[in-house]
Design an enzyme around this catalytic site. Structure first.
Site, PDB file in Angstrom:
ATOM      1  N   LYS A  24       0.779  -1.090  -0.032  1.00  0.00           N
ATOM      2  CA  LYS A  24      -0.091   0.216   0.022  1.00  0.00           C
ATOM      3  C   LYS A  24       0.842   0.997  -0.213  1.00  0.00           C
ATOM      4  CE  LYS A  24      -3.963  -2.206   1.132  1.00  0.00           C
ATOM      5  NZ  LYS A  24      -4.782  -2.465  -0.238  1.00  0.00           N
ATOM      6  N   HIS A 134      13.204  -6.853  -5.437  1.00  0.00           N
ATOM      7  CA  HIS A 134      12.983  -8.164  -6.214  1.00  0.00           C
ATOM      8  C   HIS A 134      13.032  -8.101  -7.540  1.00  0.00           C
ATOM      9  CE1 HIS A 134      12.591  -9.827  -2.144  1.00  0.00           C
ATOM     10  NE2 HIS A 134      11.139  -9.230  -1.861  1.00  0.00           N
ATOM     11  N   ASP A 167      20.708  -3.933   3.325  1.00  0.00           N
ATOM     12  CA  ASP A 167      19.305  -4.392   3.068  1.00  0.00           C
ATOM     13  C   ASP A 167      18.770  -4.937   4.410  1.00  0.00           C
ATOM     14  OD1 ASP A 167      16.768  -5.430   2.316  1.00  0.00           O
ATOM     15  OD2 ASP A 167      17.330  -5.634   0.373  1.00  0.00           O
ATOM     16  N   PHE A 180      24.679  -7.332  -9.157  1.00  0.00           N
ATOM     17  CA  PHE A 180      26.081  -6.932  -8.746  1.00  0.00           C
ATOM     18  C   PHE A 180      26.860  -8.233  -8.422  1.00  0.00           C
ATOM     19  CE2 PHE A 180      23.501  -3.207  -8.006  1.00  0.00           C
ATOM     20  CZ  PHE A 180      23.845  -2.381  -9.252  1.00  0.00           C
ATOM     21  N   THR A 183      30.745  -8.096  -9.369  1.00  0.00           N
ATOM     22  CA  THR A 183      31.701  -6.905  -9.112  1.00  0.00           C
ATOM     23  C   THR A 183      31.992  -6.604  -7.656  1.00  0.00           C
ATOM     24  OG1 THR A 183      31.545  -4.679  -9.557  1.00  0.00           O
ATOM     25  CG2 THR A 183      29.742  -5.346  -9.001  1.00  0.00           C
ATOM     26  N   VAL A 186      30.523  -2.809  -5.658  1.00  0.00           N
ATOM     27  CA  VAL A 186      29.417  -2.818  -4.952  1.00  0.00           C
ATOM     28  C   VAL A 186      29.315  -3.686  -3.751  1.00  0.00           C
ATOM     29  CG1 VAL A 186      26.916  -2.706  -4.856  1.00  0.00           C
ATOM     30  CG2 VAL A 186      28.002  -1.974  -6.851  1.00  0.00           C
ATOM     31  N   TYR A 216      31.849  -9.762  -1.972  1.00  0.00           N
ATOM     32  CA  TYR A 216      31.211  -8.506  -2.116  1.00  0.00           C
ATOM     33  C   TYR A 216      29.446  -8.654  -2.123  1.00  0.00           C
ATOM     34  CZ  TYR A 216      35.653  -6.402  -2.479  1.00  0.00           C
ATOM     35  OH  TYR A 216      36.839  -5.994  -2.264  1.00  0.00           O
ATOM     36  N   ASP A 258       9.046  -4.901   7.409  1.00  0.00           N
ATOM     37  CA  ASP A 258       8.426  -6.057   7.677  1.00  0.00           C
ATOM     38  C   ASP A 258       9.219  -7.366   8.396  1.00  0.00           C
ATOM     39  OD1 ASP A 258      10.342  -6.259   5.744  1.00  0.00           O
ATOM     40  OD2 ASP A 258       9.200  -7.054   3.852  1.00  0.00           O
TER      41      ASP A 258
END
Ligand SMILES: [Zn+2]
Length: 378
Positions: A24, A134, A167, A180, A183, A186, A216, A258
């Site tokens: 929402k 995602h 995250d 990524f 590499t 990142v 990484y 969440d």
């Protein structure tokens, strides 16, 4: 002066996937009401910005052209078998009016925020409409159509920036991981509920990157039932040493809510106490921060946690301007009136023991296999 930016557009809050869908966008409006109520949005160094639309060509830094064409067609009410294969029109990712427009506008907030940081126009930007971790190169997934994180980080890397992505949403950031994976430009760290019990099923600690990217990509899967205390053992053991060693120019923080114990989709047991502590550590570690709203399906708790994150990143203490006003609570359970924080909550007994055993094993694995690649001693 440190400039702190909130990306906000009331147009975006009005979108809806479909009435029964748990995602929402209106959550952002609830948060903005809390920012006003708790006196968190009246500082001189704060800006509220509705971002201009990003150039569509930027999407192809990550996405396939054919996939973006499918999004545009789906928005017009067309349907084809290819859409089905690209995850469009399924329960999680329904076709809806203005679908592409919505996804592009939400992603534009992330991109515009990143550019403000890159140019030195801000130190912290929060886009509550971003964090679609995602979405894959050629497919929608888990309520995500355009991967704003992958597109934006790819552009920052192209500009020579070192980017760390942290995250803390309850779901594994599989799309960003895939973008990524090979590499070393990142550093991607995802804390999430184990794929054994939650979508998308990926995110094991052994998915550690490949080729130049080995070491990484860092996954910290948590057992269902994990509480603040267990989560913080993992976060504090793994995240600060890796970020300090990597020395990013910009940290992209997916701050999905969440993980909260009252979330209806995931099975973790965090409260505002653990969430705020992680936000505070990210804030201390990062020269510049792009925070993205991502998940959170208990609307009131999500709005409250985002408001607390905003306060922490801005260095403010919430102060209820409505306290003492009869009927001051406009929405949400009355028991929460007057405060954004949750009381402490701990899991006990056998369940807690299992969570502790699991988290210690995962942390030891990361210390033994990934830390040496960064020459981190422990
Ligand atoms: Zn999530």
């Amino acid at each position: 002066m440190h400039i702190n930016v909130l990306i906000y557009s009331s147009d975006l809050t009005a979108h809806e996937y479909k009435p029964s869908h748990p995602f929402k966008p209106v959550r952002a409006r609830l948060m903005s009401e809390l920012l006003n109520r708790y006196d968190l949005i009246s500082e001189k160094n704060q800006r509220i910005i509705a971002p201009p639309l990003m150039d569509e060509e930027l999407l192809y830094l990550f996405h396939a052209r054919e996939y973006i064409e499918l999004l545009k067609k789906g928005e017009k009410g067309e349907f084809s078998v290819e859409m089905f294969r690209a995850g469009l029109g399924l329960e999680d990712n329904p076709l809806f009016n203005a679908m592409f427009k919505y996804a592009l506008e939400a992603s534009s907030g992330t991109y515009h925020g990143a550019m403000m940081l890159y140019r030195g126009d801000a130190r912290f930007v929060f886009n509550p409409f971003g964090g679609f971790h995602h979405a894959e190169r050629d497919a929608a997934g888990g309520f995500c159509y355009i991967n704003d994180m992958a597109v934006t980080i790819a552009d920052l890397v192209r500009r020579g920036q070192r980017v760390a992505c942290v995250d803390i949403d309850a779901h594994h950031g599989n799309g960003v991981q895939d973008a990524f994976y090979e590499t070393d430009k990142v550093l991607t760290i995802s804390l999430h509920e184990s794929g054994e019990t939650l979508y998308p099923g990926t995110g094991s600690e052994i998915e550690a990157g490949a080729k130049e990217g080995l070491g990484y990509n860092v996954n910290i899967p948590l057992r269902a039932g994990t509480d603040d205390e267990v989560c913080l053992i993992a976060f504090e053991s793994v995240v600060p040493p890796l970020i300090e060693s990597f020395r990013p120019d910009i940290v992209v923080a997916n701050i999905g809510c969440d993980t909260h114990k009252d979330d209806p989709l995931a099975h973790l047991c965090l409260t505002s106490n653990g969430y705020k502590k992680m936000i505070s550590i990210i804030n201390d570690l990062s020269p510049k921060i792009l925070a993205l709203g991502s998940g959170g399906y208990n609307l009131f708790r999500t709005a409250a946690l985002w408001a607390l994150a905003w306060a922490t990143f801005c260095g403010l203490q919430p102060r209820d301007l409505h306290s003492g006003i009869v009927g001051g609570m406009m929405y949400g359970p009355e028991v929460n009136a007057g405060q954004l924080d949750d009381p402490p909550y701990v899991v006990g007994g056998w369940e807690k023991e299992q969570c502790l055993i699991h988290v210690r094993r995962v942390v030891d694995f990361i210390k033994d296999t990934i830390f040496p690649l960064h020459e981190i001693k422990h």
